[in-house]
Design an enzyme around this catalytic site. Structure first.
Site, PDB file in Angstrom:
ATOM      1  N   ARG A 224       0.167 -29.736 -33.015  1.00 24.27           N
ATOM      2  CA  ARG A 224       1.567 -29.697 -33.476  1.00 24.27           C
ATOM      3  C   ARG A 224       1.744 -30.679 -34.645  1.00 24.27           C
ATOM      4  O   ARG A 224       1.313 -31.823 -34.595  1.00 24.27           O
ATOM      5  CB  ARG A 224       2.498 -30.083 -32.336  1.00 24.27           C
ATOM      6  N   VAL A 225       2.378 -30.213 -35.692  1.00 26.36           N
ATOM      7  CA  VAL A 225       2.658 -31.057 -36.851  1.00 26.36           C
ATOM      8  C   VAL A 225       4.167 -31.180 -36.995  1.00 26.36           C
ATOM      9  O   VAL A 225       4.887 -30.177 -36.943  1.00 26.36           O
ATOM     10  CB  VAL A 225       2.027 -30.445 -38.117  1.00 26.36           C
ATOM     11  N   GLY A 226       4.638 -32.406 -37.138  1.00 26.85           N
ATOM     12  CA  GLY A 226       6.076 -32.629 -37.294  1.00 26.85           C
ATOM     13  C   GLY A 226       6.480 -32.642 -38.757  1.00 26.85           C
ATOM     14  O   GLY A 226       5.787 -32.108 -39.625  1.00 26.85           O
ATOM     15  N   ASP A 227       7.610 -33.292 -39.022  1.00 27.11           N
ATOM     16  CA  ASP A 227       8.116 -33.355 -40.392  1.00 27.11           C
ATOM     17  C   ASP A 227       7.460 -34.441 -41.232  1.00 27.11           C
ATOM     18  O   ASP A 227       7.426 -34.348 -42.458  1.00 27.11           O
ATOM     19  CB  ASP A 227       9.630 -33.586 -40.373  1.00 27.11           C
TER      20      ASP A 227
ATOM     21  N   THR B 285      13.377 -39.854 -39.781  1.00 32.08           N
ATOM     22  CA  THR B 285      12.742 -40.087 -38.487  1.00 32.08           C
ATOM     23  C   THR B 285      13.500 -39.244 -37.451  1.00 32.08           C
ATOM     24  O   THR B 285      14.619 -38.813 -37.702  1.00 32.08           O
ATOM     25  CB  THR B 285      12.801 -41.574 -38.070  1.00 32.08           C
ATOM     26  N   GLY B 286      12.878 -39.050 -36.301  1.00 30.52           N
ATOM     27  CA  GLY B 286      13.547 -38.271 -35.259  1.00 30.52           C
ATOM     28  C   GLY B 286      12.883 -36.907 -35.081  1.00 30.52           C
ATOM     29  O   GLY B 286      11.709 -36.729 -35.420  1.00 30.52           O
TER      30      GLY B 286
ATOM     31  N   GLY C   8      11.312 -33.849 -35.626  1.00 34.19           N
ATOM     32  CA  GLY C   8      10.780 -33.231 -36.833  1.00 34.19           C
ATOM     33  C   GLY C   8      11.138 -31.768 -36.973  1.00 34.19           C
ATOM     34  O   GLY C   8      11.336 -31.263 -38.081  1.00 34.19           O
TER      35      GLY C   8
ATOM     36  N   THR D 255       8.407 -42.897 -35.347  1.00 27.89           N
ATOM     37  CA  THR D 255       8.156 -42.765 -36.788  1.00 27.89           C
ATOM     38  C   THR D 255       8.696 -43.960 -37.571  1.00 27.89           C
ATOM     39  O   THR D 255       9.705 -44.560 -37.183  1.00 27.89           O
ATOM     40  CB  THR D 255       8.816 -41.488 -37.365  1.00 27.89           C
TER      41      THR D 255
HETATM   42  N1  GLY Z   1       9.625 -37.243 -36.949  1.00 30.85           N
HETATM   43  C1  GLY Z   1       8.400 -37.297 -36.284  1.00 30.85           C
HETATM   44  C2  GLY Z   1       8.011 -36.037 -35.641  1.00 30.85           C
HETATM   45  O1  GLY Z   1       8.814 -35.202 -35.323  1.00 30.85           O
HETATM   46  O2  GLY Z   1       6.821 -35.851 -35.433  1.00 30.85           O
END
Ligand code: GLY
Length: 369
Positions: free
Chosen positions: A247-250, A270-271, A273, A219
């Site tokens: 799948r959707v992250g943050d 970042t990291g 999510g 990210t």
């Molecule tokens: N921070 C990116 C994710 O978890 O997709």
């Protein structure tokens, strides 16, 4: 889980960490500042160039992250990002424009190298904030974007090595919880990998194996402030490698991956999510700054909330990777990670008008050794 590219070891670390976040500008003058995750050296330089030319703060950060989205060698963002379980790259991006208080976002979009540009189109040309999946692709196509294969030879190799890794005991498994995945570390079966991928060099195979058993979240988050005091932010990613499709992250979640209120400041992450979504990190940081916390303390407060998700259990937290970034309206900034030491710490990128440089992240917990 830990993205080792973002770590640095060095003897100057103690002084550097102590000076982190000291960019407060005298007399309240608004000197333009851009900050980003560690992978944003070129992005911050580009964004600063746009600001110096009088460009909009959001156009600046988008132009910056486009460099990373289009870079085939960054395997966590845009083109060349590591794909999902089916071998298809799925991208998430979101942004906020401080002056107009508007936002745009796309999630799980396939086939478009620069999802940040599509998030901007959502903001500019629709009454919506977020469009996902097939709808996001169709929306991009309506604006003339062509669906492309986003896999590179490197990311395709990593995908095939991940498939190989599924035979190993304790391989990363999407269908187990994070906690269950945090044990074990199978050694790379280099002999088998070499015979399976004869034309791939050992370094690439070792990297691909590391990605297979410790999938990256990568990210880039980028935040900007111009001399008028206007602010914007963007976050863009290919998300968790080998994720379950959809799948959707943050990153595309406004308030988690990015949040900007230019009367206060902006923040991003970042990291992992799944950690950030549960504490709505970017919004939490901006609200902490609104109530008087310095960026450094606001970032540490968000990290403490992440830590609480695991009851401060350091054995679990030790294996988790998350970073927060904060830029206050007066130009003071900070970034932080869960773990670091005076000898080894994560970094973020800063550009306040000259060359982009790395500055040390503050950290919640001190790693031994
Ligand atoms: N921070 C990116 C994710 O978890 O997709």
């Amino acid at each position: 889980m830990i993205n080792r590219r973002q770590w640095i070891a060095g003897s100057a670390a103690l002084a550097a960490v102590a000076s982190s976040g000291s960019a407060m500008q005298a007399g309240g003058a608004k000197k333009p500042v851009v900050i980003s995750s560690a992978n944003g050296m070129a992005a911050c330089a580009k964004a600063m160039q746009v600001l110096k030319e009088g460009g909009d703060t959001l156009d600046a950060v988008i132009a910056g992250v486009n460099i990373v989205e289009l870079d085939p060698n960054d395997t966590s963002v845009g083109y060349g990002g590591l794909p999902n379980e089916d071998g298809v790259v799925e991208l998430d991006a979101s942004l906020m424009h401080g002056p107009s208080k508007r936002a745009g976002s796309v999630a799980a979009i396939q086939g478009i190298k620069t999802p940040s540009k599509i998030a901007k189109l959502v903001m500019d040309h629709t009454s919506h904030v977020m469009i996902v999946g097939e709808g996001a692709l169709r929306f991009a196509e309506a604006y003339g974007y062509k669906k492309e294969d986003l896999l590179t030879e490197k990311s395709r190799t990593a995908y095939l090595v991940w498939k190989e890794s599924l035979r190993a005991p304790n391989a990363f498994n999407n269908w187990l919880s994070m906690e269950e995945n945090l044990t074990g570390r199978p050694a790379p079966p280099m002999k088998r990998l070499r015979s399976r991928f004869p034309s791939v060099d050992d370094d690439t195979l070792a990297w691909a194996w590391e990605m297979a058993i410790h999938p990256t979240y990568g990210t880039i988050n980028c935040l900007s402030l111009n001399e008028k005091g206007e602010m914007s932010g963007v976050t863009t990613t290919s998300g968790l490698a080998w994720k379950i499709p959809g799948r959707v992250g943050d990153s595309p979640i406004i308030g988690a991956g990015v949040y900007v209120d230019q009367e206060v400041g902006g923040a991003g992450s970042t990291g992992v999510g799944e950690l950030n979504i549960r504490i709505v990190g970017a919004h939490t940081i901006v609200e902490s700054m609104r109530h008087g916390m310095a960026p450094k303390d606001a970032v540490l407060e968000a990290l403490k909330r992440v830590s609480k998700l695991y009851n401060d259990d350091k054995a679990i937290l030790d294996k988790l990777d998350i970073e927060f970034y904060a830029l206050r309206k007066d130009g003071e900034h900070a970034a932080g990670s869960l773990w670091g030491s005076h000898r080894s710490y994560k970094q973020y990128t800063v550009n306040d008008g000259g060359e982009s440089r790395h500055e040390p992240c503050v950290f919640l917990y001190t790693k031994q050794g």
